[in-house]
Scaffold this active site. Structure first.
Site, PDB file in Angstrom:
ATOM      1  N   HIS A  82       0.829  -1.203   0.000  1.00 20.11           N
ATOM      2  CA  HIS A  82       0.000   0.000   0.000  1.00 20.11           C
ATOM      3  C   HIS A  82       0.865   1.255   0.000  1.00 20.11           C
ATOM      4  O   HIS A  82       2.025   1.236   0.421  1.00 20.11           O
ATOM      5  CB  HIS A  82      -0.926  -0.005   1.207  1.00 20.11           C
ATOM      6  CG  HIS A  82      -2.034  -1.002   1.090  1.00 20.11           C
ATOM      7  ND1 HIS A  82      -3.061  -1.072   1.986  1.00 20.11           N
ATOM      8  CD2 HIS A  82      -2.282  -1.971   0.161  1.00 20.11           C
ATOM      9  CE1 HIS A  82      -3.889  -2.029   1.626  1.00 20.11           C
ATOM     10  NE2 HIS A  82      -3.427  -2.599   0.520  1.00 20.11           N
ATOM     11  N   GLU A  84       0.768   3.989   1.810  1.00 16.28           N
ATOM     12  CA  GLU A  84       1.221   4.418   3.136  1.00 16.28           C
ATOM     13  C   GLU A  84       2.390   3.565   3.605  1.00 16.28           C
ATOM     14  O   GLU A  84       3.356   4.073   4.173  1.00 16.28           O
ATOM     15  CB  GLU A  84       0.071   4.317   4.157  1.00 16.28           C
ATOM     16  CG  GLU A  84      -1.156   5.106   3.778  1.00 16.28           C
ATOM     17  CD  GLU A  84      -2.167   4.320   2.948  1.00 16.28           C
ATOM     18  OE1 GLU A  84      -3.355   4.675   3.014  1.00 16.28           O
ATOM     19  OE2 GLU A  84      -1.785   3.359   2.233  1.00 16.28           O
ATOM     20  N   CYS A 110      -6.097   1.591   5.327  1.00 23.15           N
ATOM     21  CA  CYS A 110      -6.672   0.339   5.804  1.00 23.15           C
ATOM     22  C   CYS A 110      -6.155   0.064   7.217  1.00 23.15           C
ATOM     23  O   CYS A 110      -5.295   0.783   7.731  1.00 23.15           O
ATOM     24  CB  CYS A 110      -6.295  -0.804   4.863  1.00 23.15           C
ATOM     25  SG  CYS A 110      -4.556  -1.307   4.975  1.00 23.15           S
ATOM     26  N   CYS A 113      -2.295  -0.473   7.375  1.00 24.68           N
ATOM     27  CA  CYS A 113      -1.582   0.808   7.263  1.00 24.68           C
ATOM     28  C   CYS A 113      -1.790   1.651   8.509  1.00 24.68           C
ATOM     29  O   CYS A 113      -0.864   2.325   8.969  1.00 24.68           O
ATOM     30  CB  CYS A 113      -2.020   1.561   6.018  1.00 24.68           C
ATOM     31  SG  CYS A 113      -1.490   0.756   4.483  1.00 24.68           S
TER      32      CYS A 113
END
Length: 159
Positions: A82, A84, A110, A113
């Site tokens: 992801h 992040e 999410c 993260c």
């Protein structure tokens, strides 16, 4: 002569950068960008895609699509990292502390993260769009991280 345009706020400026970073995404389902900022300086950027040296979903297809996995579920069944996560990893790789920084994300992080953001010491999350992960918001709130939704309609943009 005075310029005919308005200077963007810091929040709009950094979110615009996050949106630009998202254009590097190699995910077939969602393009996400993140930048980490402290004292009005960009510390790190990240977008979602496969780890360095690993083929991207653009090349091999999306396992999550093939298995019919809905958004926000079973994150481990994805070859991508992801945005992040990539931003946090890049900062660590270069020895940059993220303590008391802010992250600007094109999407609400999410739960995976969110856990990384909490442990990295990031204190504010700015985001544009939501994400189907209720646990994320619960943990962010419990960790006393400020969560700021930047509404695109205030900017005169399309959602």
């Amino acid at each position: 002569m005075v310029a005919d345009h308005q200077r963007p706020s810091w929040e709009d400026y950094f979110m615009d950068i996050a949106r630009l970073v998202a254009k590097r995404s190699t995910c077939l389902r969602r393009s996400v960008g993140a930048i980490i900022v402290k004292d009005k300086r960009v510390l790190s950027t990240g977008y979602n895609g496969a780890p360095s040296g690993v083929r991207h979903c653009e090349e091999v297809g999306c396992l999550r699509e093939k298995l019919g996995i809905e958004s926000g579920k079973m994150h481990e069944l994805c070859r991508g990292i992801h945005a992040e996560q990539n931003a946090i990893i890049q900062a660590a790789y270069h020895g940059v502390s993220l303590k008391d920084a802010s992250v600007f994300c094109t999407n609400l992080p999410c739960s995976i993260c969110a856990k990384m953001i909490i442990n990295a010491g990031i204190r504010k999350i700015y985001y544009r769009s939501g994400y189907a992960d209720e646990l994320s918001q619960d943990m962010i709130q419990e960790a006393n991280i400020e969560l700021i939704h930047l509404d695109t309609k205030q900017q005169g943009e399309e959602p």
